[in-house]
Design a protein around this motif. Sequence first.
Motif, PDB file in Angstrom:
ATOM      1  N   LYS A  32       0.859  -1.185   0.000  1.00  0.00           N
ATOM      2  CA  LYS A  32       0.000   0.000   0.000  1.00  0.00           C
ATOM      3  C   LYS A  32       0.890   1.229   0.000  1.00  0.00           C
ATOM      4  CE  LYS A  32      -3.795   2.318   2.419  1.00  0.00           C
ATOM      5  NZ  LYS A  32      -4.717   2.273   3.591  1.00  0.00           N
ATOM      6  N   ALA A  33       0.787   2.047  -1.032  1.00  0.00           N
ATOM      7  CA  ALA A  33       1.660   3.211  -1.183  1.00  0.00           C
ATOM      8  C   ALA A  33       1.116   4.407  -0.403  1.00  0.00           C
ATOM      9  CB  ALA A  33       1.799   3.573  -2.655  1.00  0.00           C
ATOM     10  N   LEU A  34       2.000   5.393  -0.155  1.00  0.00           N
ATOM     11  CA  LEU A  34       1.581   6.651   0.457  1.00  0.00           C
ATOM     12  C   LEU A  34       0.642   7.400  -0.487  1.00  0.00           C
ATOM     13  CD1 LEU A  34       4.992   7.925   1.909  1.00  0.00           C
ATOM     14  CD2 LEU A  34       3.091   6.943   3.199  1.00  0.00           C
ATOM     15  N   GLN A  35      -0.254   8.191   0.089  1.00  0.00           N
ATOM     16  CA  GLN A  35      -1.207   8.969  -0.695  1.00  0.00           C
ATOM     17  C   GLN A  35      -0.968  10.465  -0.486  1.00  0.00           C
ATOM     18  OE1 GLN A  35      -3.524   7.498  -2.786  1.00  0.00           O
ATOM     19  NE2 GLN A  35      -2.488   5.578  -2.234  1.00  0.00           N
ATOM     20  N   ASN A  36      -1.075  11.255  -1.563  1.00  0.00           N
ATOM     21  CA  ASN A  36      -0.989  12.709  -1.444  1.00  0.00           C
ATOM     22  C   ASN A  36      -2.114  13.220  -0.545  1.00  0.00           C
ATOM     23  OD1 ASN A  36       1.115  12.589  -3.281  1.00  0.00           O
ATOM     24  ND2 ASN A  36      -0.161  13.144  -5.029  1.00  0.00           N
ATOM     25  N   THR A  46      -1.645  12.120   9.163  1.00  0.00           N
ATOM     26  CA  THR A  46      -1.020  10.800   9.241  1.00  0.00           C
ATOM     27  C   THR A  46      -0.720  10.295   7.839  1.00  0.00           C
ATOM     28  OG1 THR A  46      -2.205  10.251  11.291  1.00  0.00           O
ATOM     29  CG2 THR A  46      -1.256   8.426  10.044  1.00  0.00           C
ATOM     30  N   LEU A  47       0.557  10.032   7.566  1.00  0.00           N
ATOM     31  CA  LEU A  47       0.983   9.408   6.316  1.00  0.00           C
ATOM     32  C   LEU A  47       1.180   7.922   6.598  1.00  0.00           C
ATOM     33  CD1 LEU A  47       3.630  12.053   5.185  1.00  0.00           C
ATOM     34  CD2 LEU A  47       1.231  11.925   4.527  1.00  0.00           C
ATOM     35  N   MET A  48       0.534   7.054   5.814  1.00  0.00           N
ATOM     36  CA  MET A  48       0.550   5.629   6.127  1.00  0.00           C
ATOM     37  C   MET A  48       0.796   4.796   4.876  1.00  0.00           C
ATOM     38  SD  MET A  48      -2.385   3.401   8.086  1.00  0.00           S
ATOM     39  CE  MET A  48      -3.518   3.563   6.703  1.00  0.00           C
ATOM     40  N   CYS A  49       1.584   3.735   5.048  1.00  0.00           N
ATOM     41  CA  CYS A  49       1.825   2.778   3.972  1.00  0.00           C
ATOM     42  C   CYS A  49       1.935   1.382   4.583  1.00  0.00           C
ATOM     43  CB  CYS A  49       3.094   3.133   3.198  1.00  0.00           C
ATOM     44  SG  CYS A  49       4.578   3.257   4.232  1.00  0.00           S
ATOM     45  N   GLU A  50       1.964   0.355   3.719  1.00  0.00           N
ATOM     46  CA  GLU A  50       2.092  -1.026   4.186  1.00  0.00           C
ATOM     47  C   GLU A  50       3.168  -1.741   3.383  1.00  0.00           C
ATOM     48  OE1 GLU A  50      -1.621  -3.058   4.206  1.00  0.00           O
ATOM     49  OE2 GLU A  50      -2.615  -1.593   5.515  1.00  0.00           O
ATOM     50  N   TYR A  51       3.965  -2.561   4.113  1.00  0.00           N
ATOM     51  CA  TYR A  51       5.052  -3.318   3.490  1.00  0.00           C
ATOM     52  C   TYR A  51       4.768  -4.805   3.645  1.00  0.00           C
ATOM     53  CZ  TYR A  51       9.859  -4.003   1.860  1.00  0.00           C
ATOM     54  OH  TYR A  51      10.965  -4.334   1.125  1.00  0.00           O
ATOM     55  N   TYR A  97       7.265  13.592   1.040  1.00  0.00           N
ATOM     56  CA  TYR A  97       7.648  12.704   2.129  1.00  0.00           C
ATOM     57  C   TYR A  97       7.817  11.287   1.579  1.00  0.00           C
ATOM     58  CZ  TYR A  97       6.613  16.414   5.446  1.00  0.00           C
ATOM     59  OH  TYR A  97       6.621  17.591   6.146  1.00  0.00           O
ATOM     60  N   THR A  98       8.895  10.622   2.006  1.00  0.00           N
ATOM     61  CA  THR A  98       9.228   9.296   1.487  1.00  0.00           C
ATOM     62  C   THR A  98       9.431   8.313   2.629  1.00  0.00           C
ATOM     63  OG1 THR A  98      10.376  10.338  -0.380  1.00  0.00           O
ATOM     64  CG2 THR A  98      10.798   8.001   0.001  1.00  0.00           C
ATOM     65  N   CYS A  99       8.878   7.107   2.478  1.00  0.00           N
ATOM     66  CA  CYS A  99       9.147   6.003   3.401  1.00  0.00           C
ATOM     67  C   CYS A  99      10.018   4.991   2.664  1.00  0.00           C
ATOM     68  CB  CYS A  99       7.845   5.354   3.869  1.00  0.00           C
ATOM     69  SG  CYS A  99       8.110   4.010   5.059  1.00  0.00           S
ATOM     70  N   ILE A 100      11.154   4.615   3.289  1.00  0.00           N
ATOM     71  CA  ILE A 100      12.120   3.717   2.657  1.00  0.00           C
ATOM     72  C   ILE A 100      12.235   2.438   3.484  1.00  0.00           C
ATOM     73  CG2 ILE A 100      14.498   3.443   1.868  1.00  0.00           C
ATOM     74  CD1 ILE A 100      14.667   6.512   1.745  1.00  0.00           C
ATOM     75  N   THR A 106       8.332   4.559  -1.171  1.00  0.00           N
ATOM     76  CA  THR A 106       7.072   5.128  -1.636  1.00  0.00           C
ATOM     77  C   THR A 106       7.032   6.587  -1.206  1.00  0.00           C
ATOM     78  OG1 THR A 106       4.648   5.012  -1.492  1.00  0.00           O
ATOM     79  CG2 THR A 106       5.881   4.289   0.438  1.00  0.00           C
ATOM     80  N   MET A 107       6.475   7.455  -2.051  1.00  0.00           N
ATOM     81  CA  MET A 107       6.523   8.899  -1.801  1.00  0.00           C
ATOM     82  C   MET A 107       5.153   9.519  -2.030  1.00  0.00           C
ATOM     83  SD  MET A 107       8.957  11.796  -3.619  1.00  0.00           S
ATOM     84  CE  MET A 107       7.975  11.812  -5.121  1.00  0.00           C
ATOM     85  N   ALA A 108       4.870  10.591  -1.250  1.00  0.00           N
ATOM     86  CA  ALA A 108       3.631  11.345  -1.420  1.00  0.00           C
ATOM     87  C   ALA A 108       3.909  12.819  -1.155  1.00  0.00           C
ATOM     88  CB  ALA A 108       2.549  10.831  -0.480  1.00  0.00           C
ATOM     89  N   THR A 109       3.049  13.668  -1.693  1.00  0.00           N
ATOM     90  CA  THR A 109       3.174  15.115  -1.524  1.00  0.00           C
ATOM     91  C   THR A 109       2.169  15.603  -0.490  1.00  0.00           C
ATOM     92  OG1 THR A 109       3.916  15.408  -3.799  1.00  0.00           O
ATOM     93  CG2 THR A 109       3.064  17.357  -2.668  1.00  0.00           C
TER      94      THR A 109
END
Length: 224
Positions: A32-36, A46-51, A97-100, A106-109
């Motif tokens: 699940k990628a980050l969303q703008n 809250t910026l959220m993603c799934e790995y 903002y980027t999560c590595i 994954t990146m979002a604005t």
Amino acid sequence: LGLHAICFFLNLVEILNLYVCFTLVIPAEFTKALQNQEVKEGESVTLMCEYSIPGVQFVWRKGLETLKSSEKYHMRQRKSCISLIIHNLKPEDSGNYTCICRDQRTMATLTVNGIDIDCYENKIIVFSFDLKLRNQMAEEGNSIILHCEISKPDTPVQWRKGSNLLRSGEKYKIRQRGCMLELKIFNLTQDDSGVYSCTSETTETSANITVSGKLVQFTSKGYQ
């Protein structure tokens, strides 16, 4: 009984091999990628993603800057879910903002809109000072209070003397309660005379403060 035990053991080994093979083929990627997002100044986001692999190490960045947990940033990880909470947002928090995780990212604005201008029924309202600063005179050694009121409660403002930004300390005390704004100046000297202003992003009020020297009284004694 011995034959049954051997068959059970062989079946168990086969099951374990299948489990290991299944585990090895799980791709390491963001499921699940980050969303703008677009939010208002002063709020939290809250910026959220799934790995795909739970508990994996991660890094958050804003642009090229690596972020660390603090009062501003709160980082959380629950199984496969990775989140970054940003508090007390300001326009300068806008950016990418980027999560590595490992070699994946994954990146979002994030866009933070200022609060000095609101829209109601397609009308743009610019907040203004309902009560402006007034010119004052005071005597050296005393204290003085400058106060004004702005139409939007808790609007961020700055106090200045000329072009110098003022901060609370032994000399100045700055207070804000809702719409009411106040600057208190202690132990006045003639050097404190000048133009003081209170400004938000879209409006300003100013006043001239004049500090006069203390009157010196002379007493005379008669001589016999």
